[in-house]
Design a protein around this motif. Structure first.
Motif, mmCIF file in Angstrom:
data_model
loop_
_atom_site.group_PDB
_atom_site.id
_atom_site.type_symbol
_atom_site.label_atom_id
_atom_site.label_comp_id
_atom_site.label_asym_id
_atom_site.label_seq_id
_atom_site.Cartn_x
_atom_site.Cartn_y
_atom_site.Cartn_z
ATOM 1 N N ILE A 180 0.962 -1.307 -0.093
ATOM 2 C CA ILE A 180 -0.008 0.199 -0.060
ATOM 3 C C ILE A 180 0.952 1.198 -0.047
ATOM 4 C CG2 ILE A 180 -1.795 1.337 1.311
ATOM 5 C CD1 ILE A 180 -2.511 -1.380 2.498
ATOM 6 N N LYS A 181 0.670 2.155 -0.855
ATOM 7 C CA LYS A 181 1.341 3.481 -1.054
ATOM 8 C C LYS A 181 0.676 4.478 -0.224
ATOM 9 C CE LYS A 181 4.437 4.133 -3.826
ATOM 10 N NZ LYS A 181 5.782 4.094 -3.944
ATOM 11 N N VAL A 182 1.424 5.148 0.602
ATOM 12 C CA VAL A 182 0.700 6.192 1.538
ATOM 13 C C VAL A 182 1.177 7.464 1.246
ATOM 14 C CG1 VAL A 182 -0.407 6.718 3.731
ATOM 15 C CG2 VAL A 182 -0.172 4.374 3.052
ATOM 16 N N MET A 183 0.589 8.451 0.919
ATOM 17 C CA MET A 183 1.326 9.826 0.669
ATOM 18 C C MET A 183 0.624 10.841 1.649
ATOM 19 S SD MET A 183 1.950 9.522 -3.047
ATOM 20 C CE MET A 183 0.714 8.337 -3.584
ATOM 21 N N GLY A 184 1.591 11.633 2.019
ATOM 22 C CA GLY A 184 1.084 12.760 2.957
ATOM 23 C C GLY A 184 2.309 13.915 3.186
ATOM 24 N N LEU A 185 1.963 15.004 3.838
ATOM 25 C CA LEU A 185 2.817 15.846 3.901
ATOM 26 C C LEU A 185 4.077 15.274 4.914
ATOM 27 C CD1 LEU A 185 0.498 19.195 4.695
ATOM 28 C CD2 LEU A 185 1.846 18.702 2.609
ATOM 29 N N SER A 186 5.290 15.853 4.478
ATOM 30 C CA SER A 186 6.500 15.505 5.442
ATOM 31 C C SER A 186 6.451 15.856 6.706
ATOM 32 C CB SER A 186 7.713 15.718 4.680
ATOM 33 O OG SER A 186 7.724 15.248 3.425
ATOM 34 N N PHE A 224 5.619 10.909 10.451
ATOM 35 C CA PHE A 224 4.527 10.366 9.744
ATOM 36 C C PHE A 224 4.359 8.912 9.430
ATOM 37 C CE2 PHE A 224 3.349 9.793 4.930
ATOM 38 C CZ PHE A 224 2.019 9.838 5.178
ATOM 39 N N ALA A 225 5.860 8.206 9.297
ATOM 40 C CA ALA A 225 5.903 6.750 9.337
ATOM 41 C C ALA A 225 5.329 5.994 10.348
ATOM 42 C CB ALA A 225 7.037 6.388 9.005
ATOM 43 N N ARG A 246 3.355 7.183 12.959
ATOM 44 C CA ARG A 246 1.889 7.464 13.173
ATOM 45 C C ARG A 246 1.213 6.516 12.073
ATOM 46 N NH1 ARG A 246 0.139 13.072 14.298
ATOM 47 N NH2 ARG A 246 -1.925 12.082 14.457
ATOM 48 N N ILE A 247 1.453 6.423 10.938
ATOM 49 C CA ILE A 247 0.692 5.590 9.927
ATOM 50 C C ILE A 247 0.947 3.965 10.342
ATOM 51 C CG2 ILE A 247 0.716 4.734 7.463
ATOM 52 C CD1 ILE A 247 -0.381 7.349 8.251
ATOM 53 N N GLY A 248 2.098 3.810 10.922
ATOM 54 C CA GLY A 248 2.632 2.583 11.192
ATOM 55 C C GLY A 248 1.572 1.965 12.328
ATOM 56 N N ALA A 249 1.358 2.998 13.302
ATOM 57 C CA ALA A 249 0.490 2.666 14.371
ATOM 58 C C ALA A 249 -0.945 2.416 14.105
ATOM 59 C CB ALA A 249 0.742 3.590 15.550
ATOM 60 N N ALA A 250 -1.291 3.388 13.094
ATOM 61 C CA ALA A 250 -2.543 3.333 12.640
ATOM 62 C C ALA A 250 -2.977 1.733 11.879
ATOM 63 C CB ALA A 250 -3.088 4.302 11.662
ATOM 64 N N VAL A 251 -1.764 1.147 11.132
ATOM 65 C CA VAL A 251 -2.044 0.129 10.069
ATOM 66 C C VAL A 251 -2.269 -1.006 11.492
ATOM 67 C CG1 VAL A 251 -1.196 -1.501 8.841
ATOM 68 C CG2 VAL A 251 -1.273 1.168 8.366
ATOM 69 N N ARG A 252 -1.188 -1.013 12.324
ATOM 70 C CA ARG A 252 -1.146 -1.938 13.726
ATOM 71 C C ARG A 252 -2.610 -2.204 14.119
ATOM 72 N NH1 ARG A 252 2.382 0.140 16.369
ATOM 73 N NH2 ARG A 252 4.172 -0.397 14.927
ATOM 74 N N ILE A 256 8.182 -0.350 7.075
ATOM 75 C CA ILE A 256 7.779 0.645 6.139
ATOM 76 C C ILE A 256 9.111 1.565 5.468
ATOM 77 C CG2 ILE A 256 6.711 2.983 6.204
ATOM 78 C CD1 ILE A 256 4.936 2.125 8.204
ATOM 79 N N THR A 257 8.829 1.667 4.119
ATOM 80 C CA THR A 257 10.105 2.608 3.566
ATOM 81 C C THR A 257 9.423 3.971 3.211
ATOM 82 O OG1 THR A 257 9.635 1.472 1.380
ATOM 83 C CG2 THR A 257 11.425 0.713 2.671
ATOM 84 N N ALA A 258 10.224 4.879 3.194
ATOM 85 C CA ALA A 258 9.772 6.160 2.961
ATOM 86 C C ALA A 258 10.493 6.867 1.809
ATOM 87 C CB ALA A 258 9.752 6.968 4.207
ATOM 88 N N THR A 259 10.015 7.617 0.897
ATOM 89 C CA THR A 259 10.654 8.334 -0.100
ATOM 90 C C THR A 259 10.307 9.744 0.073
ATOM 91 O OG1 THR A 259 10.591 6.385 -1.489
ATOM 92 C CG2 THR A 259 11.068 8.494 -2.595
ATOM 93 N N ALA A 260 11.005 10.640 0.025
ATOM 94 C CA ALA A 260 10.632 12.050 0.124
ATOM 95 C C ALA A 260 10.441 12.666 -1.408
ATOM 96 C CB ALA A 260 11.667 12.931 0.909
ATOM 97 N N SER A 261 9.529 13.574 -1.582
ATOM 98 C CA SER A 261 9.252 14.140 -2.851
ATOM 99 C C SER A 261 10.497 14.983 -3.224
ATOM 100 C CB SER A 261 8.092 15.273 -2.795
ATOM 101 O OG SER A 261 8.263 16.032 -2.025
#
Length: 95
Positions: A23-29, A33-34, A36-42, A53-58
Motif C-alpha cells: 500500500i502506498k500512503v502519501m502525505g505532508l512530510s 509520519f511513518a 503514526r501510519i504504522g501505528a494506525a495500520v497495526r 515501512i520504507t519512505a521516499t521524500a518528494s
C-alpha cells in the motif's frame, strides 16, 4: 463489439488470501509520519511490523510517500485499511 455483463458472482477474486499486499500512503512530510501510519495500520493488522515501512521524500521535500506492505487476510480487511488510511488526517493519497 458486444457489451459484456459481468456480475459479482461471475467475477473471480483477483487475489488469493492470505497475501502480501503493498500500500502506498502519501502525505505532508513530518518527522512522525511513518510512525503514526504504522501505528494506525497495526490497529487493523496487529502483527504488522512498522519497521518494514520504507519512505521516499518528494523532490522538494514537501511530501513523503510510504510503502507499507501487509499480510492481508481478506478483501474486507484491505477495504477497512483503505477506509481508515484515507480518513487519516495526515494522509493525502492512498494507492
Amino acid at each position: 463489439m458486444t457489451e459484456q455483463n459481468v456480475s459479482g458472482a461471475e467475477t473471480a477474486e483477483l487475489l488469493t488470501f492470505p497475501t502480501e499486499f503493498p500500500i502506498k500512503v502519501m502525505g505532508l512530510s513530518r518527522a512522525d509520519f511513518a510512525e503514526r501510519i504504522g501505528a494506525a495500520v497495526r490497529e487493523l493488522v496487529p502483527e504488522f511490523d512498522a519497521g518494514t515501512i520504507t519512505a521516499t521524500a518528494s523532490r522538494n521535500g514537501k511530501y513523503t510517500a510510504l510503502n507499507v506492505v501487509i499480510q492481508a487476510q481478506s478483501r474486507e480487511q484491505l477495504d477497512s485499511i483503505y477506509r481508515m488510511l484515507t480518513a487519516h488526517p495526515l494522509v493525502k493519497v492512498v494507492l
